[in-house]
Design an enzyme around this catalytic site. Structure first.
Site, PDB file in Angstrom:
ATOM      1  N   CYS A   1      -6.580  -2.694   7.607  1.00 15.15           N
ATOM      2  CA  CYS A   1      -7.567  -1.774   7.495  1.00 15.15           C
ATOM      3  C   CYS A   1      -8.994  -2.289   7.005  1.00 15.15           C
ATOM      4  O   CYS A   1      -9.976  -1.640   7.086  1.00 15.15           O
ATOM      5  CB  CYS A   1      -7.135  -0.439   6.789  1.00 15.15           C
ATOM      6  SG  CYS A   1      -6.619  -0.770   5.037  1.00 15.15           S
TER       7      CYS A   1
ATOM      8  N   CYS B   1       0.723  -1.192   0.183  1.00 12.11           N
ATOM      9  CA  CYS B   1      -0.016   0.124  -0.096  1.00 12.11           C
ATOM     10  C   CYS B   1       0.948   1.325   0.202  1.00 12.11           C
ATOM     11  O   CYS B   1       0.525   2.085  -0.600  1.00 12.11           O
ATOM     12  CB  CYS B   1      -0.974  -0.058   1.267  1.00 12.11           C
ATOM     13  SG  CYS B   1      -2.058   1.537   1.085  1.00 12.11           S
TER      14      CYS B   1
END
Length: 345
Positions: free
Chosen positions: A193, A101
């Protein structure tokens, strides 16, 4: 006046990073990356990067008197991070989505925006120390996060500021409290997340795993597992079987839906092969040198050396260890400067 974009996650670290840069005289704007679709905000278990976090970032920016913007990258995140995460577990390996990410989504989008708007720098709330010659440096007495940033190039790092550097988290909270930042007592985010309820329920929902056999190295059936995708190499707990001795996952055979169990010493290895690697130093300058490597973020690290063989790259440890799970990242340092790494194959 130098201009800097601060990646605002809504947490205490990025909030204090923005505060410090403003105090140092930079022109600061805050940018939040919205990479999760609204469906991920329905869980009661919050990790990070939710709509509430973006709202916290907006409030902090307002209190600091700096602009706040939001970039939507949901489609890119779905493709590059979530789908890759699912596919890796389908192969029976254990990925680290946060590393990817940072490389492809969060920090990449901030750098692209800075270049587009002719800003001088991008800053984040990472605890990372940058040396004068542009490398990241491993500092073992802090919450060092250089591991998570190893795939950023030296060109990327030349535009990066890390205001918290080697600060203590307790001091960061105190600074936030003294300056009236609302996130000063916000808990640190943990977990993945996009899997607020835990990665196991997330994988069950997306992979529909089927029961299979736990087997010994000789093929003896020892019990049943809930689906090979829900386990990782080296795991001992939550296997759901009782044996009169400790037993660990040695191998995951995705094609057979089998998991091989055995003794801890069978996990010990002194050599690993890495793929999908990136190095910030010429390999000829470091091959054969004594290097320091972390095979996972939480590892205290081990010394060893790089070996090149038939266009493949291996890391040979000075001592055997059991921390090398396929899909995790081996991050390598020379004289504690981060020089690169790759995926454990």
């Amino acid at each position: 006046m130098k201009k800097v974009i601060v990646g605002m996650s809504g947490g205490i670290d990025s909030s204090v990073a923005a505060l410090l840069l403003k105090q140092q005289g930079y022109e600061v704007i805050g940018v939040s990356i919205k990479h999760l679709s609204d469906e991920f905000s329905t869980s009661k278990n919050k990790t990070c990067c939710s709509l509430d976090d973006i709202n916290d970032a907006r409030i902090v920016c307002y209190s600091l008197g700096i602009p706040h913007y939001v970039i939507n990258v949901e489609k890119e995140f779905e493709k590059e991070v979530i789908k890759t995460f699912i596919e890796d577990y389908k192969k029976g390996i254990t990925p680290n989505p946060c590393v990817i990410c940072n490389e492809k989504i969060k920090i990449r989008k901030l750098l692209d925006l800075a270049n587009e708007l002719n800003f001088d720098y991008v800053a984040t709330g990472h605890y990372a120390v940058k040396t004068e010659d542009g490398f990241l440096e491993y500092v073992d007495y802090i919450k060092d996060q250089s591991y998570m940033l190893y795939r950023l190039t030296k060109k990327d790092l030349s535009m990066m500021l890390f205001p918290l550097a080697s600060m203590n988290k307790k001091d960061v909270r105190q600074i936030a409290k003294e300056n009236g930042i609302i996130t000063h007592d916000k808990k640190d985010s943990t977990g993945i997340c996009f899997a607020q309820d835990g990665y196991i329920p997330f994988l069950e929902k997306n992979l529909h795993p089927k029961p299979g056999n736990f087997v010994s190295e000789t093929g003896e059936i020892l019990g049943q597992h809930k689906g090979y995708q829900l386990y990782t190499i080296g795991q001992r707990r939550h296997l759901g079987i009782k044996l009169p001795y400790p037993i660990f996952i040695l191998e995951i055979r995705a094609d057979k839906n089998e998991i091989v169990l055995g003794n801890y010493d069978k996990l010990m290895t002194d050599t690993v092969k890495i793929s999908n690697y990136i190095f910030h130093e010429k390999l000829e300058n470091v091959v054969g040198k004594r290097l320091f490597a972390k095979p996972r973020f939480s590892s205290k690290g081990f010394y060893g050396k790089l070996i090149l063989h038939d266009n493949d790259i291996y890391f040979k440890y000075e001592e055997k260890n059991a921390q090398n799970a396929k899909g995790q990242h081996l991050v390598i340092f020379y004289n504690m400067k981060l020089i690169g790494g790759g995926v454990i194959e």
